[in-house]
Enzyme design. Structure first.
Site, PDB file in Angstrom:
ATOM      1  N   HIS A  40       0.830  -1.212   0.000  1.00 28.92           N
ATOM      2  CA  HIS A  40       0.000   0.000   0.000  1.00 28.92           C
ATOM      3  C   HIS A  40       0.865   1.263   0.000  1.00 28.92           C
ATOM      4  O   HIS A  40       0.591   2.215  -0.736  1.00 28.92           O
ATOM      5  CB  HIS A  40      -0.915   0.020   1.223  1.00 28.92           C
ATOM      6  CG  HIS A  40      -1.918  -1.089   1.263  1.00 28.92           C
ATOM      7  ND1 HIS A  40      -1.781  -2.167   2.105  1.00 28.92           N
ATOM      8  CD2 HIS A  40      -3.061  -1.292   0.568  1.00 28.92           C
ATOM      9  CE1 HIS A  40      -2.820  -2.982   1.933  1.00 28.92           C
ATOM     10  NE2 HIS A  40      -3.605  -2.476   1.006  1.00 28.92           N
ATOM     11  N   MET A 187       2.664  -9.475  -1.100  1.00 33.32           N
ATOM     12  CA  MET A 187       2.163  -8.899   0.142  1.00 33.32           C
ATOM     13  C   MET A 187       0.655  -8.730   0.063  1.00 33.32           C
ATOM     14  O   MET A 187       0.106  -8.281  -0.938  1.00 33.32           O
ATOM     15  CB  MET A 187       2.833  -7.556   0.418  1.00 33.32           C
ATOM     16  CG  MET A 187       4.274  -7.675   0.818  1.00 33.32           C
ATOM     17  SD  MET A 187       4.945  -6.100   1.427  1.00 33.32           S
ATOM     18  CE  MET A 187       6.593  -6.623   1.873  1.00 33.32           C
ATOM     19  N   SER A 188      -0.021  -9.098   1.136  1.00 34.86           N
ATOM     20  CA  SER A 188      -1.474  -9.021   1.207  1.00 34.86           C
ATOM     21  C   SER A 188      -1.883  -8.897   2.662  1.00 34.86           C
ATOM     22  O   SER A 188      -1.246  -9.499   3.541  1.00 34.86           O
ATOM     23  CB  SER A 188      -2.111 -10.275   0.596  1.00 34.86           C
ATOM     24  OG  SER A 188      -3.497 -10.324   0.876  1.00 34.86           O
TER      25      SER A 188
END
Length: 282
Positions: A40, A187-188
């Site tokens: 993000h 990435m999560s």
């Protein structure tokens, strides 16, 4: 580091964005559901690299979750998210409640046909309508110059690009590269659901996708057969279920039998209670 302005209403969001507009600045919006990670914050950096004022939204959107999905359990850490956004250089965080986003029954929705027929579409009915609708609302609330989205959710990215194009939105949808862990796992926010053993197994997905990309890149290897073999390899590595593992056209997302132009290998698989998705370019 500059101060982060936290706003919770459409009126305050437009007022905060308007102040930067009045100063001649362009706006880059980063819609998120919170539980932020380096993927993000890379979108915030993407906005800064374009010279935009980064504006991030944090909203766990109920309309994109199915009845048996993880809406209630979805990780939430608002204070931590604000700290990460501020450290990354974000200037405005829009964190509305459900009542602000959906003040009355939502009778109007955004539906993108064809692009949602395959991949995640059949496994998450209604999901992309919920995503397209909430992103449409967020973009109309802020009217940014650009919207930034990660390529990890590649089908979503293509859906939103088409939505902006079909609705003639004066907004550029920018796809940013997937940010990965050292072992390749994308990435999560949902990675935190994984147990230590599952986390070790999860890295097999990226290995298989990259191996499959190398296998079909020459255009001679039949994609469906190679993809089926890679799906079996994931099961052998410890995944519980492979929902799909397909080689598709990079723009239309239609399955292809042989690579003759830009393509994507996309997969979704279950590992314990976690659903992992990933994709790589061919």
């Amino acid at each position: 580091m500059r101060d982060l302005a936290v706003v919770r209403t459409v009126a305050d969001l437009r007022r905060a964005v308007g102040e930067f507009r009045a100063a001649g600045r362009t706006i880059g919006m980063i819609p998120t559901m919170g539980a932020l990670h380096a993927g993000h914050t890379s979108l915030v950096q993407g906005a800064l690299d374009h010279g935009d004022v980064p504006v991030a939204s944090i909203f766990v959107n109920p309309t994109q979750f199915g009845p048996n999905e993880d809406f209630a359990a979805y990780p939430r850490d608002e204070a931590g998210d604000f700290a990460k956004l501020e450290a990354a250089g974000c200037r405005i965080a829009y964190a509305p409640g459900v009542g602000e986003m959906y003040p009355s029954p939502q009778l109007t929705t955004a539906t993108v046909a064809d692009l949602t027929d395959g991949l995640c579409g059949p496994f998450r009915p209604g999901h992309f309508q919920g995503v397209a609708t909430v992103v449409c609302k967020l973009l109309m609330m802020a009217i940014p110059d650009r919207g930034y989205f990660g390529e990890k959710d590649y089908q979503q990215l293509q859906v939103l690009k088409r939505m902006a194009r079909d609705f003639a939105m004066p907004i550029e949808i920018v796809g940013m590269p997937t940010v990965r862990e050292p072992d390749g796992l994308a990435m999560s926010s949902r990675n935190r659901y994984l147990s230590p053993g599952e986390r070790k197994t999860a890295s097999a997905m990226y290995r298989e996708l990259t191996a499959l990309a190398a296998n079909v890149r020459d255009g001679h290897t039949p994609c469906a057969k190679a993809a089926a073999e890679s799906a079996q390899a994931l099961l052998a590595a410890g995944f519980d279920k492979v929902e799909y593992l397909d080689v598709v056209d990079a723009e239309s997302l239609a399955p292809i039998e042989r690579v003759a132009g830009p393509a994507r290998i996309a997969a979704a698989a279950r590992l314990g209670r976690t659903r992992l998705i990933d994709n790589v370019a061919v």
